[in-house]
Write an enzyme that holds these catalytic residues in place. Structure first.
Site, PDB file in Angstrom:
ATOM      1  N   LYS A 235       0.828  -1.211   0.000  1.00 56.84           N
ATOM      2  CA  LYS A 235       0.000   0.000   0.000  1.00 56.84           C
ATOM      3  C   LYS A 235       0.862   1.261   0.000  1.00 56.84           C
ATOM      4  O   LYS A 235       2.055   1.248   0.340  1.00 56.84           O
ATOM      5  CB  LYS A 235      -0.926  -0.003   1.229  1.00 56.84           C
ATOM      6  CG  LYS A 235      -2.029  -1.074   1.174  1.00 56.84           C
ATOM      7  CD  LYS A 235      -3.096  -0.744   0.170  1.00 56.84           C
ATOM      8  CE  LYS A 235      -4.131  -1.842  -0.019  1.00 56.84           C
ATOM      9  NZ  LYS A 235      -4.975  -2.077   1.158  1.00 56.84           N
TER      10      LYS A 235
ATOM     11  N   ARG B 168      -4.098 -10.538   3.503  1.00 55.23           N
ATOM     12  CA  ARG B 168      -4.277 -10.501   2.044  1.00 55.23           C
ATOM     13  C   ARG B 168      -3.022  -9.877   1.429  1.00 55.23           C
ATOM     14  O   ARG B 168      -2.730  -8.698   1.651  1.00 55.23           O
ATOM     15  CB  ARG B 168      -5.522  -9.680   1.697  1.00 55.23           C
ATOM     16  CG  ARG B 168      -5.827  -9.593   0.208  1.00 55.23           C
ATOM     17  CD  ARG B 168      -7.106  -8.784  -0.023  1.00 55.23           C
ATOM     18  NE  ARG B 168      -7.455  -8.720  -1.444  1.00 55.23           N
ATOM     19  CZ  ARG B 168      -7.012  -7.803  -2.285  1.00 55.23           C
ATOM     20  NH1 ARG B 168      -6.186  -6.843  -1.858  1.00 55.23           N
ATOM     21  NH2 ARG B 168      -7.381  -7.823  -3.556  1.00 55.23           N
TER      22      ARG B 168
END
Length: 631
Positions: A564, A608
């Site tokens: 991210k 994830r």
């Protein structure tokens, strides 16, 4: 004034005792001892947030309209020589999709009209059932039993409704140990039946699902069984409102409900062995809330207190060497995801524009993506998450038909090669339904069911697990919605801040899912790292994972920090594919558990990630270090 209220409540309780005893005698229940003890639920506040769950999705096995009357002969009905003519159960249909219709959740009493006469109102009473199975498809056995119980009718009116479920656990068998492990849980219900009528209904359901419950049964006591339903506690609500109507069992009347204590030849409440069974006390503790404890009417201890006492005793005996219960997430086809270790979800984006690997596996052929899925499984992925729409900041929404064309061939191809669990990453109910029908097992919705108003009801009808992510706005607007106010992480205890804000909003979505028919034991929540959070918000969430778990009542958590943008800002790495080292650090922060002793939280974690092999190795080493002193 309060003394008058207590006097009135005592009078009502005495009347309830006498009435119940007379009713029991009239049904032939000899030597019944029935008392009501004002213990029940030890409430610090009124449970306004309880919802009567419309359980369309708790099972997938009943038609919506067809029903048949079921009778018993004296030979196979153990409770009475009178058949339970008050019950009607639906015809079982082995269907994957559910049925059902909307229910009025506010109903608290029932009346039956006969000509010009109106029969006496029946109040809804709260009760708690233990549920278990260790034969066949254990979860579907439990789901079928609860669905059948909710379809039980008296004079054409349903008499049981499931309010809430615990989480599910695989537990070692007790008493008779030479048998398969059990799947165990607990449910909170409301019923207009008396305790003995509820027992009849429970036994009828068990019998219809293949359990030998007759008086001439040759089944081994405490032995294998397709389904087991035990009445644990039963609250008696016989308090009327000033206008004479029956009080709402969910908090309309301020009086503390009474908990039934009874002993007959056929039924004892509270259940006589519940305090010695961890597989009962653990799920019952799941149903407790911080200000709403469930109290044993004899010991006057909460379920959590009884559980801690039992665990303390077991630690001093050989029982501590027994295999511990493991939280599970049931999947279609009788499979289970076990939370005895962190579950790794491998990301498979079949999009042209995802932020990290957009276009890499996007092809007119499903072969490339399916091949990558198999590689992810070999690298250690427990789930493959297939997504056909990018939800990166600023992304445009993809047409449903385009999304279908991207994901369905891939899911179909993966399923031809492997039985690995598959989740569908989508905001659209049409895509979710098609994906499950193509072989997927879990719905993963980044909007938490807010983008598509049909999503929650769709997942409920499918009867599969749902991952509920926290998000504000949509991909185009979410990064302008990062203000959560100040909270404890900023030295302010006013209740604001990203951790408390995310937890609160996640629980609202969880409650909405439960009200739509997705039971708690089929839910996973995701705090939405990078979605409507700035860098400080992301770091606060990673630092506050224990608080998140506690505030979200121990629901399993999925964390998705992989590659991210906040990792890039911290490390200065602009290429997402070069952020795997920072991803590992963020993942290890996600699975930390700093609580000790009685405050220890069952940490059910999913991660994830893009680079499955790297994160899998890191997690295995980290968990080995963390658990070294527990071996």
């Amino acid at each position: 004034m309060r003394r008058k209220q207590h006097s009135a409540l005592l009078t009502v309780s005495i009347l309830f005792i006498i009435t119940s005893m007379l009713a029991s005698i009239s049904r032939g229940a000899s030597s019944a001892i029935l008392a009501s003890v004002r213990a029940g639920r030890n409430r610090a506040g009124r449970a306004h947030d309880d919802v009567a769950v419309h359980r369309r999705g708790i099972s997938t096995f009943f038609g919506s309209h067809t029903s048949l009357s079921v009778g018993y002969t004296c030979a196979n009905y153990p409770l009475s020589c009178q058949p339970p003519s008050f019950l009607s159960l639906p015809i079982m249909q082995q269907l994957r999709g559910g049925g059902g219709s909307s229910r009025n959740n506010s109903t608290s009493s029932s009346t039956t009209k006969s000509g010009n006469n109106i029969e006496k109102q029946q109040s809804w009473r709260r009760a708690y059932l233990a549920v278990g199975s260790n034969m066949g498809d254990t979860y579907q056995n439990i789901a079928m039993a609860l669905s059948a119980l909710e379809e039980a009718k008296h004079n054409g009116t349903k008499v049981v409704r499931v309010l809430r479920t615990s989480y599910l656990r695989m537990t070692a068998p007790m008493y008779v140990t030479d048998q398969a492990a059990f799947l165990n849980g607990a449910v909170e219900i409301e019923t207009t039946l008396t305790p003995l009528e509820l027992l009849r209904a429970v036994k009828l359901v068990e019998s219809n699902l293949g359990r030998d419950v007759g008086p001439d049964s040759t089944a081994l006591r405490f032995g294998p069984r397709p389904v087991d339903l035990d009445i644990l506690l039963f609250d008696g609500y016989e308090v009327t409102n000033p206008d004479g109507t029956m009080a709402d069992t969910l908090g309309e009347n301020d009086s503390i409900p009474c908990s039934v204590v009874m002993r007959t030849e056929k039924l004892e409440i509270p259940h006589p062995r519940m305090a010695e069974r961890e597989f009962v006390l653990s799920p019952m503790s799941d149903l407790e809330r911080k200000d709403d404890r469930i109290t044993h009417p004899v010991s006057n201890k909460s379920m959590s207190e009884l559980l801690n006492s039992l665990l303390g005793q077991n630690n001093q005996t050989d029982a501590s060497k027994e295999e511990k219960a493991v939280r599970v997430l049931p999947l279609p086809g009788g499979r289970m995801l076990l939370f005895n270790e962190t579950i790794i979800m491998g990301i498979l984006n079949v999009t042209p524009d995802s932020f990290s690997d957009g276009g890499k596996y996007y092809s007119s052929s499903a072969e490339l993506a399916a091949s990558q899925a198999i590689q992810l499984e070999k690298d250690g992925a427990d789930i493959i998450d297939v997504g056909g729409e990018s939800t990166r900041p600023g992304a445009e929404e993809v047409a449903v038909q385009e999304e279908l064309e991207r994901v369905i061939p891939v899911i179909t191809r993966i399923r031809q090669e492997s039985n690995v669990p598959i989740s569908i990453d989508t905001r659209h109910s049409t895509v979710a339904k098609a994906a499950i029908e193509a072989g997927a097992d879990i719905v993963n919705d980044v909007s938490g069911g807010t983008h598509d108003p049909e999503m929650l009801s769709c997942v409920a009808s499918l009867g599969v697990p749902m991952i509920i992510m926290h998000m504000r706005g949509n991909p185009k607007t979410m990064q302008s919605l990062t203000n959560y106010g100040k909270g404890e992480e900023d030295g302010d205890d006013s209740g604001g801040g990203v951790v408390s804000g995310v937890a609160r909003e996640l629980m609202q979505r969880s409650a909405a899912a439960e009200a739509a028919g997705i039971p708690r034991w089929l839910q996973v929540v995701d705090p939405g790292i990078g979605f409507a959070k700035d860098i400080d918000g992301n770091l606060s969430l990673l630092q506050g994972v224990d608080t998140l778990r506690q505030s979200c009542e121990r629901i399993p958590f999925l964390f998705g920090p992989s590659r991210k943008g906040f990792i890039g800002k911290i490390t200065g790495e602009s290429d997402p594919e070069e952020r795997d080292y920072g991803t590992i650090a963020a993942c290890l922060a996600c699975i930390q558990n700093n609580n000790d002793g009685e405050n220890n939280i069952e940490a059910c974690n999913m991660l994830r990630v893009h680079n499955v092999k790297a994160v899998k190795q890191a997690v295995l080493v980290y968990e080995a270090i963390r658990n070294a002193n527990k071996r």
